[in-house]
Design a protein around this motif. Sequence first.
Motif, PDB file in Angstrom:
ATOM      1  N   SER A   6      -5.433   4.062   3.814  1.00 37.03           N
ATOM      2  CA  SER A   6      -5.458   2.760   3.157  1.00 37.03           C
ATOM      3  C   SER A   6      -6.178   1.727   4.015  1.00 37.03           C
ATOM      4  O   SER A   6      -6.975   0.930   3.512  1.00 37.03           O
ATOM      5  CB  SER A   6      -4.029   2.300   2.854  1.00 37.03           C
ATOM      6  OG  SER A   6      -4.019   1.046   2.228  1.00 37.03           O
ATOM      7  N   MET A   7      -5.920   1.740   5.322  1.00 35.52           N
ATOM      8  CA  MET A   7      -6.619   0.824   6.234  1.00 35.52           C
ATOM      9  C   MET A   7      -8.119   1.119   6.258  1.00 35.52           C
ATOM     10  O   MET A   7      -8.954   0.195   6.252  1.00 35.52           O
ATOM     11  CB  MET A   7      -6.028   0.952   7.640  1.00 35.52           C
ATOM     12  CG  MET A   7      -6.769   0.148   8.707  1.00 35.52           C
ATOM     13  SD  MET A   7      -6.642  -1.635   8.454  1.00 35.52           S
ATOM     14  CE  MET A   7      -4.981  -1.936   9.091  1.00 35.52           C
ATOM     15  N   ASN A   8      -8.474   2.390   6.256  1.00 38.48           N
ATOM     16  CA  ASN A   8      -9.890   2.772   6.239  1.00 38.48           C
ATOM     17  C   ASN A   8     -10.580   2.289   4.962  1.00 38.48           C
ATOM     18  O   ASN A   8     -11.715   1.792   4.996  1.00 38.48           O
ATOM     19  CB  ASN A   8     -10.013   4.284   6.371  1.00 38.48           C
ATOM     20  CG  ASN A   8     -11.463   4.734   6.415  1.00 38.48           C
ATOM     21  OD1 ASN A   8     -12.285   4.148   7.104  1.00 38.48           O
ATOM     22  ND2 ASN A   8     -11.788   5.781   5.674  1.00 38.48           N
ATOM     23  N   ALA A   9      -9.897   2.421   3.820  1.00 37.66           N
ATOM     24  CA  ALA A   9     -10.474   1.962   2.554  1.00 37.66           C
ATOM     25  C   ALA A   9     -10.634   0.446   2.539  1.00 37.66           C
ATOM     26  O   ALA A   9     -11.651  -0.080   2.054  1.00 37.66           O
ATOM     27  CB  ALA A   9      -9.594   2.412   1.396  1.00 37.66           C
ATOM     28  N   LEU A  10      -9.652  -0.285   3.069  1.00 38.45           N
ATOM     29  CA  LEU A  10      -9.763  -1.742   3.137  1.00 38.45           C
ATOM     30  C   LEU A  10     -10.931  -2.177   4.007  1.00 38.45           C
ATOM     31  O   LEU A  10     -11.670  -3.111   3.651  1.00 38.45           O
ATOM     32  CB  LEU A  10      -8.460  -2.337   3.682  1.00 38.45           C
ATOM     33  CG  LEU A  10      -7.253  -2.351   2.741  1.00 38.45           C
ATOM     34  CD1 LEU A  10      -6.006  -2.780   3.484  1.00 38.45           C
ATOM     35  CD2 LEU A  10      -7.509  -3.280   1.564  1.00 38.45           C
ATOM     36  N   ARG A  53      -0.984   5.345   5.365  1.00 39.11           N
ATOM     37  CA  ARG A  53      -1.369   4.026   5.880  1.00 39.11           C
ATOM     38  C   ARG A  53      -2.758   4.051   6.504  1.00 39.11           C
ATOM     39  O   ARG A  53      -3.530   3.091   6.364  1.00 39.11           O
ATOM     40  CB  ARG A  53      -0.336   3.568   6.910  1.00 39.11           C
ATOM     41  CG  ARG A  53      -0.512   2.139   7.398  1.00 39.11           C
ATOM     42  CD  ARG A  53       0.506   1.785   8.464  1.00 39.11           C
ATOM     43  NE  ARG A  53       0.343   0.427   8.917  1.00 39.11           N
ATOM     44  CZ  ARG A  53       0.994  -0.618   8.438  1.00 39.11           C
ATOM     45  NH1 ARG A  53       1.869  -0.443   7.456  1.00 39.11           N
ATOM     46  NH2 ARG A  53       0.798  -1.832   8.923  1.00 39.11           N
ATOM     47  N   LEU A  59      -1.301  -4.706   4.456  1.00 39.01           N
ATOM     48  CA  LEU A  59      -0.589  -3.431   4.449  1.00 39.01           C
ATOM     49  C   LEU A  59       0.923  -3.632   4.406  1.00 39.01           C
ATOM     50  O   LEU A  59       1.643  -2.869   3.750  1.00 39.01           O
ATOM     51  CB  LEU A  59      -0.985  -2.605   5.670  1.00 39.01           C
ATOM     52  CG  LEU A  59      -2.429  -2.092   5.708  1.00 39.01           C
ATOM     53  CD1 LEU A  59      -2.694  -1.359   7.007  1.00 39.01           C
ATOM     54  CD2 LEU A  59      -2.690  -1.160   4.525  1.00 39.01           C
ATOM     55  N   CYS A  78      -9.124  -2.894  -5.591  1.00 35.75           N
ATOM     56  CA  CYS A  78     -10.156  -2.821  -4.552  1.00 35.75           C
ATOM     57  C   CYS A  78     -10.728  -4.179  -4.181  1.00 35.75           C
ATOM     58  O   CYS A  78     -11.551  -4.258  -3.262  1.00 35.75           O
ATOM     59  CB  CYS A  78     -11.305  -1.910  -5.007  1.00 35.75           C
ATOM     60  SG  CYS A  78     -10.878  -0.164  -5.072  1.00 35.75           S
ATOM     61  N   SER A 128      -8.676   3.574  -4.158  1.00 33.89           N
ATOM     62  CA  SER A 128      -7.943   2.309  -4.149  1.00 33.89           C
ATOM     63  C   SER A 128      -6.998   2.245  -2.944  1.00 33.89           C
ATOM     64  O   SER A 128      -6.179   3.152  -2.750  1.00 33.89           O
ATOM     65  CB  SER A 128      -7.140   2.168  -5.443  1.00 33.89           C
ATOM     66  OG  SER A 128      -6.152   1.177  -5.310  1.00 33.89           O
ATOM     67  N   PRO A 129      -7.084   1.196  -2.119  1.00 36.44           N
ATOM     68  CA  PRO A 129      -6.169   1.088  -0.964  1.00 36.44           C
ATOM     69  C   PRO A 129      -4.707   1.034  -1.390  1.00 36.44           C
ATOM     70  O   PRO A 129      -3.841   1.590  -0.711  1.00 36.44           O
ATOM     71  CB  PRO A 129      -6.609  -0.216  -0.286  1.00 36.44           C
ATOM     72  CG  PRO A 129      -8.001  -0.468  -0.764  1.00 36.44           C
ATOM     73  CD  PRO A 129      -8.065   0.096  -2.152  1.00 36.44           C
ATOM     74  N   ARG A 130      -4.431   0.355  -2.488  1.00 37.50           N
ATOM     75  CA  ARG A 130      -3.052   0.246  -2.954  1.00 37.50           C
ATOM     76  C   ARG A 130      -2.511   1.613  -3.368  1.00 37.50           C
ATOM     77  O   ARG A 130      -1.353   1.935  -3.095  1.00 37.50           O
ATOM     78  CB  ARG A 130      -2.990  -0.733  -4.130  1.00 37.50           C
ATOM     79  CG  ARG A 130      -1.591  -0.989  -4.654  1.00 37.50           C
ATOM     80  CD  ARG A 130      -1.619  -2.028  -5.775  1.00 37.50           C
ATOM     81  NE  ARG A 130      -0.301  -2.271  -6.285  1.00 37.50           N
ATOM     82  CZ  ARG A 130       0.295  -1.574  -7.237  1.00 37.50           C
ATOM     83  NH1 ARG A 130      -0.353  -0.543  -7.783  1.00 37.50           N
ATOM     84  NH2 ARG A 130       1.505  -1.878  -7.656  1.00 37.50           N
ATOM     85  N   LEU A 144      -1.656   3.780  -0.226  1.00 34.36           N
ATOM     86  CA  LEU A 144      -0.460   3.430   0.521  1.00 34.36           C
ATOM     87  C   LEU A 144       0.804   3.554  -0.315  1.00 34.36           C
ATOM     88  O   LEU A 144       1.782   4.176   0.104  1.00 34.36           O
ATOM     89  CB  LEU A 144      -0.588   2.009   1.073  1.00 34.36           C
ATOM     90  CG  LEU A 144       0.586   1.530   1.932  1.00 34.36           C
ATOM     91  CD1 LEU A 144       0.795   2.457   3.128  1.00 34.36           C
ATOM     92  CD2 LEU A 144       0.382   0.103   2.398  1.00 34.36           C
TER      93      LEU A 144
END
Length: 393
Positions: free
Chosen positions: A254-258, A251, A271, A177, A240-242, A245
Motif C-alpha cells: 500500500s505504501m509503495n502504491a501511494l 502495508r 496509512l 487512487c 488501489s492503495p486502499r 491495506l
Amino acid sequence: MVSERLLRLQNASENGLEQLCSLEACLQTRQQPEMYHLKVLLLLVIVSAMGGTLQHGLNMSIINTPSVYIKCFINETWLERHGTALEEHAVKAIWSVIVSVYSIGAVFGALIGGHFSVKYGRRNCLIFNNILTIVAAFFVGFSRMARSFEMILVARFLYGVNSGNGMNVHCMYIMECSPKKLRGIVTITTAIFISLGKCLGQIMGLREILGSESVWPLLMSFNALPAFIQLITLPWFPESPRYLLIDKGNRALSMNALQRLWGKRDFSQELEEMQAERAAISSEKARSVWELCRDPSVRSQLLINMMMSFLIQLSGINAHLVHWMPYCSMVIIFAYVFCYGVGPGELNHTDRTDLLGLRMDYGRSPFCNLHGHYYIETFKALSPACTMELGLI
C-alpha cells in the motif's frame, strides 16, 4: 562604525539572497515531482475510463445508427432459415429484446462487481472486464458472416455486464487512487467520459466512417478498441492503495502504491487512517442487496437514489418524442432539481452529513461526488427537439 554597519548589512543581504535562492530551488525540486505525479494521475483517469464509463457511453449511442440495418438483417436471416419473412411487429419485438438485454446484463454486472473487486482487486477486475468486451465484439463482428442475429443478442448482454461491472469498479478505483483534495474532481470525470463515449459513438456512426450498411458489424464491435488499449496499459499502474491495506492487509504494498501515485513522501498518516477504517469494519460482514434494502439505517439514502434514477428515466431522456413528452420532461426536470437542492444538494454546502447517517470513507459526501453526474445527465434530457417543441429556442 559606519563602515562596520555597512559591512554587516552587506553580509546580511548576501545571506538573505542565498536563503531565497535555496528556497526557490527547493520549491522547484518539489514542484517537479508533484507535476509528474499529477500527470500519472491524469493518465490513470484516462486509461481506467476506457474500460469503465466510456464503454457505457459508447453502448448507449452506438446502437442507434445501425438499427435499420440490423432489422433488415434479422428479417433476411429469418427468411433464409424458414422461407417466410417476419412481420413488422415481430422484427420490432426482436430488436427491442436486443436493445433491452443490455440493461439486464448491466444489472447482473453491477451485482457481481462488488464481489469481484474485493476478491481480485479493482485494477485486476477492470483488466478482466475487458475480456468480456473483446468476446462481445467478436460475437457481433462475425454475426453477419455467421448469419445469426442471436450472436448480436449475446454480444449486447456481454456489453451490459461489462458496463455494469466497469462503471462501479472504475469509480471505486480512481477514487481510491486519488488524493483527498482531488478526489471530488477526479470522480466527476466518470460523467465526463460517459458524455465523451456518447459523442465518440455518434462520430463513429457517421455514414462516412462506420455508419454504412456494409460495415455496421465493425461499428458494433468498436468497443473492443478502447478495451484493448486498457488491457495493455492498465497493468502498468498500481493497484488501489486502499484495497491493498484494508482488504489484503499488506502495508508495504500500500505504501509503495501511494508513492507511485502521489510521490516519494511519508504517508504514515494516510496509512493509519486506512488502518483505523479496517479495524472499524473488520467486525462487519458483507451485506447482500436484500439485506441492504431491509436495513432501516440506510433506507432514506436508498430511496433518494432510487427516486433520482426514476425521475431521470421519466424525464424523457430515453423516450421517443410525443406531443406531451416535452411538457412532462420540463416539469419533472425542474421538480428533480428543486428536490435535490433542498435535500441532499444542501448537505454538500453545510456538511451536515450526520443527518443522513453516512459513514464518510473519503472525507466528503457521496452526493458531493455524484451530484455533478446527476445534473449533467438530467439536463441532457432537455434535447433540442423538446425545447423546440416548447418554443424555447
